[in-house]
Motif scaffolding. Structure first.
Motif, PDB file in Angstrom:
ATOM      1  N   SER A 127       0.842  -1.190   0.000  1.00 31.25           N
ATOM      2  CA  SER A 127       0.000   0.000   0.000  1.00 31.25           C
ATOM      3  C   SER A 127       0.885   1.252   0.000  1.00 31.25           C
ATOM      4  CB  SER A 127      -0.965  -0.035   1.191  1.00 31.25           C
ATOM      5  OG  SER A 127      -1.906   1.017   1.099  1.00 31.25           O
ATOM      6  N   THR A 128       0.766   2.103   0.998  1.00 28.00           N
ATOM      7  CA  THR A 128       1.561   3.336   0.992  1.00 28.00           C
ATOM      8  C   THR A 128       3.051   3.030   1.008  1.00 28.00           C
ATOM      9  OG1 THR A 128      -0.225   4.553   2.078  1.00 28.00           O
ATOM     10  CG2 THR A 128       1.954   5.538   2.166  1.00 28.00           C
ATOM     11  N   SER A 129       3.486   2.024   1.765  1.00 21.23           N
ATOM     12  CA  SER A 129       4.916   1.690   1.739  1.00 21.23           C
ATOM     13  C   SER A 129       5.309   1.099   0.386  1.00 21.23           C
ATOM     14  CB  SER A 129       5.293   0.745   2.880  1.00 21.23           C
ATOM     15  OG  SER A 129       4.679  -0.515   2.760  1.00 21.23           O
ATOM     16  N   GLY A 130       4.335   0.583  -0.368  1.00 17.33           N
ATOM     17  CA  GLY A 130       4.583   0.132  -1.726  1.00 17.33           C
ATOM     18  C   GLY A 130       4.982   1.283  -2.641  1.00 17.33           C
ATOM     19  N   ASN A 131       4.534   2.491  -2.295  1.00 17.95           N
ATOM     20  CA  ASN A 131       4.958   3.668  -3.062  1.00 17.95           C
ATOM     21  C   ASN A 131       6.468   3.807  -3.016  1.00 17.95           C
ATOM     22  OD1 ASN A 131       2.261   4.215  -3.452  1.00 17.95           O
ATOM     23  ND2 ASN A 131       2.189   5.944  -2.044  1.00 17.95           N
ATOM     24  N   LEU A 132       7.037   3.718  -1.815  1.00 22.75           N
ATOM     25  CA  LEU A 132       8.486   3.872  -1.687  1.00 22.75           C
ATOM     26  C   LEU A 132       9.214   2.685  -2.303  1.00 22.75           C
ATOM     27  CD1 LEU A 132      10.783   5.666  -0.610  1.00 22.75           C
ATOM     28  CD2 LEU A 132      10.852   4.127   1.334  1.00 22.75           C
ATOM     29  N   ALA A 133       8.688   1.482  -2.112  1.00 24.27           N
ATOM     30  CA  ALA A 133       9.344   0.301  -2.683  1.00 24.27           C
ATOM     31  C   ALA A 133       9.442   0.419  -4.202  1.00 24.27           C
ATOM     32  CB  ALA A 133       8.594  -0.969  -2.297  1.00 24.27           C
ATOM     33  N   ALA A 134       8.454   1.024  -4.825  1.00 26.79           N
ATOM     34  CA  ALA A 134       8.480   1.183  -6.283  1.00 26.79           C
ATOM     35  C   ALA A 134       9.337   2.370  -6.705  1.00 26.79           C
ATOM     36  CB  ALA A 134       7.068   1.341  -6.817  1.00 26.79           C
ATOM     37  N   THR A 135       9.178   3.507  -6.045  1.00 29.01           N
ATOM     38  CA  THR A 135       9.900   4.707  -6.481  1.00 29.01           C
ATOM     39  C   THR A 135      11.367   4.691  -6.078  1.00 29.01           C
ATOM     40  OG1 THR A 135       9.142   5.946  -4.538  1.00 29.01           O
ATOM     41  CG2 THR A 135       7.838   6.151  -6.560  1.00 29.01           C
ATOM     42  N   ALA A 136      11.766   3.823  -5.150  1.00 25.21           N
ATOM     43  CA  ALA A 136      13.178   3.748  -4.754  1.00 25.21           C
ATOM     44  C   ALA A 136      14.073   3.427  -5.945  1.00 25.21           C
ATOM     45  CB  ALA A 136      13.368   2.706  -3.655  1.00 25.21           C
ATOM     46  N   LEU A 137      13.531   2.739  -6.915  1.00 26.20           N
ATOM     47  CA  LEU A 137      14.281   2.414  -8.125  1.00 26.20           C
ATOM     48  C   LEU A 137      14.715   3.675  -8.880  1.00 26.20           C
ATOM     49  CD1 LEU A 137      15.259   0.282 -10.197  1.00 26.20           C
ATOM     50  CD2 LEU A 137      12.958   0.313 -11.156  1.00 26.20           C
ATOM     51  N   PHE A 138      13.981   4.769  -8.680  1.00 27.13           N
ATOM     52  CA  PHE A 138      14.231   5.994  -9.432  1.00 27.13           C
ATOM     53  C   PHE A 138      14.869   7.111  -8.605  1.00 27.13           C
ATOM     54  CE2 PHE A 138      10.517   3.846 -11.206  1.00 27.13           C
ATOM     55  CZ  PHE A 138      10.951   3.648 -12.509  1.00 27.13           C
ATOM     56  N   LEU A 139      15.105   6.899  -7.317  1.00 26.93           N
ATOM     57  CA  LEU A 139      15.576   7.984  -6.453  1.00 26.93           C
ATOM     58  C   LEU A 139      17.077   8.212  -6.509  1.00 26.93           C
ATOM     59  CD1 LEU A 139      13.319   7.554  -3.294  1.00 26.93           C
ATOM     60  CD2 LEU A 139      13.027   9.061  -5.266  1.00 26.93           C
ATOM     61  N   VAL A 140      17.815   7.279  -7.055  1.00 31.90           N
ATOM     62  CA  VAL A 140      19.271   7.429  -7.170  1.00 31.90           C
ATOM     63  C   VAL A 140      19.700   7.003  -8.565  1.00 31.90           C
ATOM     64  CG1 VAL A 140      19.742   7.110  -4.697  1.00 31.90           C
ATOM     65  CG2 VAL A 140      19.711   5.136  -6.208  1.00 31.90           C
ATOM     66  N   ALA A 141      20.922   7.369  -8.914  1.00 32.17           N
ATOM     67  CA  ALA A 141      21.468   6.965 -10.210  1.00 32.17           C
ATOM     68  C   ALA A 141      21.564   5.439 -10.258  1.00 32.17           C
ATOM     69  CB  ALA A 141      22.842   7.590 -10.412  1.00 32.17           C
ATOM     70  N   PRO A 142      21.431   4.851 -11.429  1.00 35.43           N
ATOM     71  CA  PRO A 142      21.453   3.388 -11.555  1.00 35.43           C
ATOM     72  C   PRO A 142      22.676   2.733 -10.914  1.00 35.43           C
ATOM     73  CG  PRO A 142      20.774   4.361 -13.622  1.00 35.43           C
ATOM     74  CD  PRO A 142      21.175   5.502 -12.717  1.00 35.43           C
ATOM     75  N   ASP A 143      23.820   3.362 -10.986  1.00 31.67           N
ATOM     76  CA  ASP A 143      25.031   2.778 -10.388  1.00 31.67           C
ATOM     77  C   ASP A 143      25.039   2.865  -8.867  1.00 31.67           C
ATOM     78  OD1 ASP A 143      25.937   2.121 -12.888  1.00 31.67           O
ATOM     79  OD2 ASP A 143      27.225   3.879 -13.079  1.00 31.67           O
ATOM     80  N   ASP A 144      24.115   3.642  -8.285  1.00 34.67           N
ATOM     81  CA  ASP A 144      24.071   3.837  -6.838  1.00 34.67           C
ATOM     82  C   ASP A 144      22.952   3.067  -6.153  1.00 34.67           C
ATOM     83  OD1 ASP A 144      26.228   5.603  -7.018  1.00 34.67           O
ATOM     84  OD2 ASP A 144      24.923   7.345  -7.275  1.00 34.67           O
ATOM     85  N   LEU A 145      22.266   2.190  -6.888  1.00 37.29           N
ATOM     86  CA  LEU A 145      21.173   1.424  -6.294  1.00 37.29           C
ATOM     87  C   LEU A 145      21.698   0.546  -5.159  1.00 37.29           C
ATOM     88  CD1 LEU A 145      19.199   0.254  -9.454  1.00 37.29           C
ATOM     89  CD2 LEU A 145      18.469   1.948  -7.775  1.00 37.29           C
TER      90      LEU A 145
END
Length: 181
Positions: free
Chosen positions: A116-134
């Motif tokens: 639910s709401t924590s699913g928002n962060l689980a999904a958007t975390a992929l986009f919050l940093v540069a790909p090499d910094d995941l």
């Protein structure tokens, strides 16, 4: 077992529940880690999200460390924007190093999961940093509440080129706003 960590990024304390798989104490192997947001949430079930996930891991014999992250009282400000940036910094720069320092973890195999709401962060975390910094290799968003921040999610999606977001692993995504669909 129970732990606690105070975040300098969010200014909040986070109770942690940690499950170590059978045989952990007898070996030297490093284990994948599943970070479960809303670890203390009950979601109309008889036990917490952490307890439900732990029961599944035990039943299946899955060899992974499970970390349930509590403090669901801050879920709206931590999992949605603009607070998602600070919460992600807490995960990446405080919680993961804390867990890595205490347990034998495999840094190449970390999952972030939310509901639910924590699913928002689980999904958007992929986009919050540069790909090499995941810092996570897997992202599982269940019944996310994207409608809570639809504009910000669309902006993130527009900024990210799909071919550059998932280096070294396969991405599968499906999202809807949860409205009328």
């Amino acid at each position: 077992m129970s732990e606690s960590i105070q975040s300098g990024f969010t200014g909040a304390p986070y109770p942690l529940s940690v499950y170590l798989p059978a045989g952990y104490d007898q070996g030297t192997d490093a284990y994948p880690v599943i970070y479960a947001l809303d670890g203390d949430a009950v979601n109309d079930l008889p036990q917490t999200r952490f307890a439900n996930l732990k029961d599944i891991l035990v039943k299946r014999g899955t060899k992974a460390i499970l970390v349930g992250i509590g403090n669901t009282g801050r879920r709206q400000e931590g999992y949605n924007f603009p607070g998602a940036f600070k919460y992600h910094d807490f995960l990446a720069k405080e919680l993961i190093p804390f867990i890595d320092s205490k347990y034998r973890t495999n840094p190449k195999n970390r999952m972030l999961t939310g509901l639910s709401t924590s699913g928002n962060l689980a999904a958007t975390a992929l986009f919050l940093v540069a790909p090499d910094d995941l810092v996570f290799s897997s992202f599982v968003s269940i019944e996310d509440a994207f409608w809570q921040q639809e504009g910000q999610n669309n902006d993130l999606d527009a900024q990210a080129a799909p071919s550059t977001r998932c280096p070294g692993f396969e991405c599968h995504a499906h999202a809807d706003s949860g409205l009328g669909g």
